[in-house]
Write a protein that holds these residues in place. Structure first.
Motif, PDB file in Angstrom:
ATOM      1  N   ILE A 164     -12.676  -2.871   8.220  1.00  0.00           N
ATOM      2  CA  ILE A 164     -14.122  -2.712   8.044  1.00  0.00           C
ATOM      3  C   ILE A 164     -14.847  -3.485   9.142  1.00  0.00           C
ATOM      4  O   ILE A 164     -14.637  -4.686   9.291  1.00  0.00           O
ATOM      5  N   PRO A 165     -15.673  -2.834   9.944  1.00  0.00           N
ATOM      6  CA  PRO A 165     -16.354  -3.521  11.048  1.00  0.00           C
ATOM      7  C   PRO A 165     -17.396  -4.523  10.529  1.00  0.00           C
ATOM      8  O   PRO A 165     -17.869  -4.401   9.395  1.00  0.00           O
ATOM      9  N   PRO A 166     -17.753  -5.513  11.354  1.00  0.00           N
ATOM     10  CA  PRO A 166     -18.695  -6.561  10.903  1.00  0.00           C
ATOM     11  C   PRO A 166     -20.051  -6.027  10.492  1.00  0.00           C
ATOM     12  O   PRO A 166     -20.727  -6.653   9.653  1.00  0.00           O
ATOM     13  N   ASP A 167     -20.486  -4.907  11.056  1.00  0.00           N
ATOM     14  CA  ASP A 167     -21.820  -4.407  10.731  1.00  0.00           C
ATOM     15  C   ASP A 167     -21.851  -3.566   9.456  1.00  0.00           C
ATOM     16  O   ASP A 167     -22.906  -3.059   9.067  1.00  0.00           O
ATOM     17  N   ALA A 168     -20.702  -3.390   8.794  1.00  0.00           N
ATOM     18  CA  ALA A 168     -20.648  -2.555   7.596  1.00  0.00           C
ATOM     19  C   ALA A 168     -21.250  -3.282   6.401  1.00  0.00           C
ATOM     20  O   ALA A 168     -21.123  -4.507   6.261  1.00  0.00           O
ATOM     21  N   ASN A 169     -21.914  -2.525   5.538  1.00  0.00           N
ATOM     22  CA  ASN A 169     -22.459  -3.046   4.290  1.00  0.00           C
ATOM     23  C   ASN A 169     -21.443  -2.776   3.183  1.00  0.00           C
ATOM     24  O   ASN A 169     -21.146  -1.619   2.870  1.00  0.00           O
ATOM     25  N   ALA A 170     -20.896  -3.827   2.612  1.00  0.00           N
ATOM     26  CA  ALA A 170     -19.832  -3.681   1.614  1.00  0.00           C
ATOM     27  C   ALA A 170     -20.275  -2.842   0.423  1.00  0.00           C
ATOM     28  O   ALA A 170     -19.459  -2.174  -0.217  1.00  0.00           O
ATOM     29  N   ASP A 171     -21.573  -2.861   0.109  1.00  0.00           N
ATOM     30  CA  ASP A 171     -22.077  -2.112  -1.045  1.00  0.00           C
ATOM     31  C   ASP A 171     -22.210  -0.614  -0.758  1.00  0.00           C
ATOM     32  O   ASP A 171     -22.448   0.171  -1.674  1.00  0.00           O
ATOM     33  N   GLU A 172     -22.080  -0.224   0.518  1.00  0.00           N
ATOM     34  CA  GLU A 172     -22.271   1.175   0.880  1.00  0.00           C
ATOM     35  C   GLU A 172     -20.982   1.866   1.299  1.00  0.00           C
ATOM     36  O   GLU A 172     -21.011   3.001   1.766  1.00  0.00           O
ATOM     37  N   LEU A 173     -19.850   1.184   1.136  1.00  0.00           N
ATOM     38  CA  LEU A 173     -18.580   1.798   1.514  1.00  0.00           C
ATOM     39  C   LEU A 173     -18.276   2.968   0.579  1.00  0.00           C
ATOM     40  O   LEU A 173     -18.512   2.911  -0.626  1.00  0.00           O
ATOM     41  N   MET A 174     -17.721   4.029   1.156  1.00  0.00           N
ATOM     42  CA  MET A 174     -17.468   5.248   0.409  1.00  0.00           C
ATOM     43  C   MET A 174     -15.984   5.589   0.421  1.00  0.00           C
ATOM     44  O   MET A 174     -15.232   5.153   1.299  1.00  0.00           O
ATOM     45  N   VAL A 175     -15.580   6.391  -0.542  1.00  0.00           N
ATOM     46  CA  VAL A 175     -14.195   6.851  -0.649  1.00  0.00           C
ATOM     47  C   VAL A 175     -14.188   8.370  -0.541  1.00  0.00           C
ATOM     48  O   VAL A 175     -14.916   9.060  -1.246  1.00  0.00           O
ATOM     49  N   SER A 176     -13.374   8.874   0.379  1.00  0.00           N
ATOM     50  CA  SER A 176     -13.297  10.320   0.569  1.00  0.00           C
ATOM     51  C   SER A 176     -12.560  10.978  -0.587  1.00  0.00           C
ATOM     52  O   SER A 176     -11.565  10.461  -1.101  1.00  0.00           O
ATOM     53  N   THR A 177     -13.027  12.159  -0.987  1.00  0.00           N
ATOM     54  CA  THR A 177     -12.364  12.936  -2.049  1.00  0.00           C
ATOM     55  C   THR A 177     -11.524  14.077  -1.480  1.00  0.00           C
ATOM     56  O   THR A 177     -10.931  14.832  -2.242  1.00  0.00           O
ATOM     57  N   ILE A 178     -11.480  14.203  -0.149  1.00  0.00           N
ATOM     58  CA  ILE A 178     -10.826  15.382   0.448  1.00  0.00           C
ATOM     59  C   ILE A 178      -9.649  14.970   1.325  1.00  0.00           C
ATOM     60  O   ILE A 178      -9.456  15.505   2.416  1.00  0.00           O
ATOM     61  N   LEU A 179      -8.851  14.030   0.828  1.00  0.00           N
ATOM     62  CA  LEU A 179      -7.683  13.572   1.564  1.00  0.00           C
ATOM     63  C   LEU A 179      -6.400  14.257   1.118  1.00  0.00           C
ATOM     64  O   LEU A 179      -5.315  13.879   1.551  1.00  0.00           O
ATOM     65  N   LYS A 180      -6.486  15.226   0.247  1.00  0.00           N
ATOM     66  CA  LYS A 180      -5.308  15.996  -0.134  1.00  0.00           C
ATOM     67  C   LYS A 180      -4.807  16.801   1.063  1.00  0.00           C
ATOM     68  O   LYS A 180      -5.609  17.282   1.866  1.00  0.00           O
ATOM     69  N   ASP A 181      -3.500  16.953   1.162  1.00  0.00           N
ATOM     70  CA  ASP A 181      -2.951  17.636   2.338  1.00  0.00           C
ATOM     71  C   ASP A 181      -3.318  19.109   2.398  1.00  0.00           C
ATOM     72  O   ASP A 181      -3.055  19.772   3.396  1.00  0.00           O
ATOM     73  N   ALA A 182      -3.919  19.624   1.328  1.00  0.00           N
ATOM     74  CA  ALA A 182      -4.335  21.024   1.340  1.00  0.00           C
ATOM     75  C   ALA A 182      -5.590  21.256   2.173  1.00  0.00           C
ATOM     76  O   ALA A 182      -5.863  22.393   2.569  1.00  0.00           O
TER      77      ALA A 182
END
Length: 310
Positions: free
Chosen positions: A214-232
């Motif tokens: 996580i880069p220094p300028d990132a806001n920890a409260d705004e981090l997101m998780v991708s839902t489209i990491l399935k190999d399909a």
């Protein structure tokens, strides 16, 4: 939900499993149930708290009976289980019984029947196919995009991670791949997540790798998780040619349907990969999605696309 007592030895256990399994199947077909979970561990939330059942069950049981309408609510069998379940069988009245693993209860292997008068048909999944899914469960579709490329990710906040992603939690984010192989929002240039270029070999480690650096300028409260990491999900589904362009992910995100949109993307990805869709066919798929707002279930949308494109 049934939780039988501990059997005295392995053969007694298997005999009891056979009896309980037959009872479950016969009762489910006779009573015409919509959903019957069996052998649900304490940490699984497989009991519905309302309807539609497919939207209120958070996790699936190790053994369960499902009406076809409920399977459609979950997005179909392909979307329900990854890797594919060990065993599926059909019963009277359009019911499907599914056994997820070789050890659905306790630590003793048990083999459900494939030839019984209460089953219409039954089959075990191919072991090689299950192993393939277990090894290749996750792939980042942005990994093949060059630095500077733009696209769309479909994300949820960190506190919304779960076995199912609900449509109301999804956020469509227009992103670019920066010099450090991070995804950043096109509008604000804020950090979204890391691109996972090298598969760490484990699904949990893969998810952790999306927020590993996580880069220094990132806001920890705004981090997101991708839902489209399935190999399909192929890279063509997320890639954009221009910032205000559209792709399969944007089209599915914009659909006004109750069907689980992440499951629909996975199903469409499997169609595209199985047929090795050309760029033109992928564009046609995206355009055709504009016409499908009136279809409110994954099966109907997938069937319409198969009829149109295959």
């Amino acid at each position: 939900m049934i939780k039988p007592a501990q059997a005295t030895d392995e053969q007694a256990f298997r005999d009891r499993m056979d009896a309980v399994f037959e009872l479950l199947c016969r009762l489910s077909a006779t009573v015409d149930v919509d959903y019957a979970p069996l052998f649900c561990p304490e940490d699984r939330r497989a009991i519905p708290n309302g309807r539609p059942i497919g939207e209120t069950v958070e996790e699936l049981p190790r053994i369960g009976v499902y009406d076809q309408e409920v399977i459609d609510q979950f997005g179909g069998l392909d979307a329900m289980f990854d890797p594919p379940p060990r065993y599926t069988a059909t019963l009277d009245r359009d019911k499907t019984v599914i056994v997820e693993t070789e050890q659905p209860w306790d630590q003793v292997n048990w083999r459900p029947p494939t030839d019984a008068d209460f089953l219409e048909n039954a089959a075990f999944a191919d072991s090689d196919e299950r192993a393939h899914h277990e090894r290749h469960d996750f792939t980042d579709p942005f990994a093949s995009l060059d630095t500077g490329a733009i696209g769309t990710d479909l994300c949820v906040p960190q506190d919304k991670i779960g076995p199912k992603f609900h449509n109301e939690d999804l956020e469509l984010i227009h992103v670019r791949v920066d010099d450090q192989r991070n995804l950043r929002r096109l509008d604000t240039d804020t950090f979204v997540r890391n691109v996972v270029d090298d598969d760490p070999g484990d699904p949990a480690a893969f998810m952790m790798a999306t927020l590993e650096e996580i880069p220094p300028d990132a806001n920890a409260d705004e981090l997101m998780v991708s839902t489209i990491l399935k190999d399909a999900i192929p890279p063509a589904f997320v890639r954009l040619d221009e910032p205000d362009g559209e792709n399969v992910v944007t089209k599915v995100s914009n659909l006004d349907v109750d069907a689980p949109k992440v499951n629909l993307l996975i199903r469409l990805g499997r169609i595209a990969q199985a047929r090795e869709f050309s760029d033109e066919e992928l564009r046609e798929m995206a355009q055709f999605l504009d016409q499908l707002d009136q279809l409110d279930d994954v099966e109907g949308i997938e069937r319409a696309i198969r009829d149109r494109l295959l």
